[in-house]
Design an enzyme around this catalytic site. Structure first.
Site, mmCIF file in Angstrom:
data_model
loop_
_atom_site.group_PDB
_atom_site.id
_atom_site.type_symbol
_atom_site.label_atom_id
_atom_site.label_comp_id
_atom_site.label_asym_id
_atom_site.label_seq_id
_atom_site.Cartn_x
_atom_site.Cartn_y
_atom_site.Cartn_z
ATOM 1 N N HIS A 257 17.243 7.392 13.297
ATOM 2 C CA HIS A 257 18.029 8.276 14.165
ATOM 3 C C HIS A 257 18.650 9.376 13.314
ATOM 4 C CE1 HIS A 257 18.530 4.770 17.233
ATOM 5 N NE2 HIS A 257 17.329 5.292 17.234
ATOM 6 N N GLN B 246 13.573 2.801 19.234
ATOM 7 C CA GLN B 246 12.176 3.015 19.662
ATOM 8 C C GLN B 246 12.168 3.592 21.086
ATOM 9 O OE1 GLN B 246 12.746 -0.473 18.260
ATOM 10 N NE2 GLN B 246 12.607 0.683 16.391
ATOM 11 N N LYS C 71 17.387 10.220 20.504
ATOM 12 C CA LYS C 71 18.471 9.373 21.030
ATOM 13 C C LYS C 71 19.734 9.474 20.174
ATOM 14 C CE LYS C 71 15.761 5.800 20.659
ATOM 15 N NZ LYS C 71 14.450 6.405 20.492
ATOM 16 N N ASP D 194 11.507 8.298 18.983
ATOM 17 C CA ASP D 194 11.761 9.597 18.360
ATOM 18 C C ASP D 194 12.087 10.692 19.378
ATOM 19 O OD1 ASP D 194 11.025 8.376 15.902
ATOM 20 O OD2 ASP D 194 8.925 8.679 16.447
HETATM 21 P P1 IMP Z 1 7.000 -1.957 14.091
HETATM 22 O O1 IMP Z 1 8.145 -1.783 15.015
HETATM 23 O O2 IMP Z 1 7.294 -1.537 12.673
HETATM 24 O O3 IMP Z 1 6.404 -3.328 14.160
HETATM 25 O O4 IMP Z 1 5.824 -0.958 14.559
HETATM 26 C C1 IMP Z 1 5.140 -1.132 15.803
HETATM 27 C C2 IMP Z 1 4.881 0.226 16.448
HETATM 28 O O5 IMP Z 1 6.101 0.803 16.850
HETATM 29 C C3 IMP Z 1 4.208 1.243 15.515
HETATM 30 O O6 IMP Z 1 3.335 2.055 16.284
HETATM 31 C C4 IMP Z 1 5.366 2.074 15.022
HETATM 32 O O7 IMP Z 1 4.967 3.369 14.635
HETATM 33 C C5 IMP Z 1 6.234 2.100 16.267
HETATM 34 N N1 IMP Z 1 7.644 2.311 15.973
HETATM 35 C C6 IMP Z 1 8.523 1.420 15.498
HETATM 36 N N2 IMP Z 1 9.735 1.971 15.383
HETATM 37 C C7 IMP Z 1 9.638 3.240 15.782
HETATM 38 C C8 IMP Z 1 10.575 4.309 15.943
HETATM 39 O O8 IMP Z 1 11.778 4.181 15.688
HETATM 40 N N3 IMP Z 1 10.070 5.468 16.427
HETATM 41 C C9 IMP Z 1 8.771 5.619 16.773
HETATM 42 N N4 IMP Z 1 7.871 4.652 16.664
HETATM 43 C C10 IMP Z 1 8.297 3.460 16.180
#
Ligand code: IMP
Length: 437
Positions: free
Chosen positions: A41, A226, A16, A13
């Protein structure tokens, strides 16, 4: 040949999408290489906001071709609804302009159900995933049973494999995760067959396309999702995502060699945020955290979840710079800090009187860890309308220069608002200048 990898240098976040959009003025390709619709995004063009979760951020520039690379996990239902939404806003999304790599894996309903059931079963030790099925889809890829985009071209071939998955996930849901959720094969298959017919013309050989494009002198942006601190190996494990988010993942997730990358840009906020659980040494407590969340509108683009807010962390940032080989940093959301009398920059951590100079390896090691800060003067001016480095108030420039010294890395741009125009060049590397008009 010009190529840039753009990664989030914190926990995601960082803004990007906006930076990729700014740098696509003269780009030929924008390529996603990992993650799926856990990403969110946001791009603002002429005041109109578009939220993307799967489509590469170049999709709003008509001349740019977009690739969802082999390292991405792709939910076909989400992709099709995003394509419809972005088309309705005027974008031309046709096969050839958007390519989906044949080796990218699919996220299907059962992955989403397993993700959610597993989080519930974890109870207090949940990770706080986005619940989009990303982890379970990568698990299937690792255990070599995943369904890939190549299979969309031959639905008959994948039918029995999808059925086997459905049976397996139903057993897992009921017997291991003690969940009431159940997957219906006919429902999953019926929809997937229709989606396969629509998506098949978009499936292509991403590795070949990008290799040839770079050899032909085209400009390519690799867009990370991410953040580096959520990397499955180098992040704050186990509170991480399931893919590799560091810059090197661009080569693996597309299928080109590391020598084809010219520059790595790390995007970082002037403070820090994190969604979900996990260590956060500079987290702001109490009213200040709420205040920054409100000012920065720190709520998930896709999930709407409130983000945890904290001070800028130079220790974590140096880890991101090291693991991704970041050449320069783009500092976003500087305008959010306007009006705070004193700002803090974390210079090191302390535990039991000892200096800790990197993020510790295990969650237990964060016990008793405290951030050590350098305090610098804030500024009271609204800087959201400023468009040049020299026109920024002296304290803003001093803050950026101090931060840059602490992380031992140049700052190439600062961003003071969500629009394309609110991006101020400080010292862009020459490769990056090639991407700008
Ligand atoms: P997952 O990717 O859904 O398995 O989540 C794993 C961790 O990554 C969690 O803490 C989510 O909040 C974080 N996360 C996944 N995608 C994003 C993103 O695009 N921005 C911020 N945090 C993310």
């Amino acid at each position: 040949m010009s190529s840039i990898v753009i990664v989030g240098a914190q926990w995601g976040d960082e803004g990007k999408g906006k930076i990729v959009d700014v740098l696509t003025e003269r780009a030929d390709w924008v390529v996603r290489f990992q993650g799926g619709n856990n990403a969110g995004h946001t791009i603002v063009v002429d005041g109109v906001k578009t939220a993307l979760s799967l489509l590469p951020s170049g999709i709003l520039r008509p001349h740019v071709k977009c690739l969802l690379g082999a390292g991405v996990v792709l939910n076909p239902t989400v992709l099709l609804s995003e394509i419809d939404r972005v088309r309705a806003a005027g974008a031309n999304i046709s096969p050839g302009r958007l390519v989906i790599d044949r080796d990218a894996h699919l996220v299907l309903d059962y992955h989403v159900l397993v993700d959610k059931a597993r989080e519930l079963a974890r109870g207090a030790s949940k990770i706080g995933t986005t619940g989009r099925g990303i982890g379970p889809a990568y698990e299937d890829r690792s255990q070599r049973s995943g369904i890939r985009c190549a299979d969309l071209l031959h639905p008959a071939r994948m039918r029995e494999r999808v059925r086997a998955h459905v049976d397996e996930k139903n057993k897992m849901l009921k017997l291991i995760l003690e969940s009431k959720a159940h997957v219906d094969f006919d429902e999953v298959w019926g929809r997937l067959e229709q989606e396969a017919a629509i998506l098949a013309p978009f499936v292509g050989n991403g590795s070949r396309l990008i290799f040839d494009a770079l050899r032909a002198g085209e400009r390519v942006i690799f867009e990370g999702a991410q953040g580096v601190l959520l990397d499955q190996v180098h992040g704050t494990y186990p509170y991480v995502t399931s893919s590799s988010t560091i810059a090197g993942s661009a080569t693996v997730g597309v299928g080109i060699g590391p020598k084809m990358i010219n520059s790595v840009l790390g995007i970082a906020k002037a403070y820090c945020t994190r969604v979900g659980e996990g260590p956060f040494p500079t987290e702001m407590v109490g009213d200040l955290g709420d205040d920054v969340r409100t000012r920065g509108r720190e709520f998930g683009t896709i999930t709407g979840r409130p983000r945890r807010c904290g001070w800028f962390d130079a220790v974590a940032m140096k880890r991101a710079i090291r693991t991704s080989g970041i050449d320069s940093v783009i500092l976003t959301k500087l305008d959010v800090l306007s009006g705070l009398p004193t700002l803090k920059l974390c210079t090191s951590y302390m535990r039991g009187g000892e200096v800790v100079d990197d993020l510790p390896p295990s969650v237990e090691d964060y016990e008793g860890l405290e951030a050590d800060y350098l305090e610098v003067a804030g500024w009271s001016e609204d800087i959201s309308g400023v468009r040049t480095w020299d026109a920024l108030p002296r304290n803003v420039r001093a803050f950026v220069e101090t931060l840059s010294k602490l992380i031992e890395c140049p700052v190439s741009f600062v961003s003071v608002g969500p629009g394309r125009e609110a991006t101020i060049p400080v010292a862009p590397p020459s490769v990056v200048k090639e991407f700008m008009a």
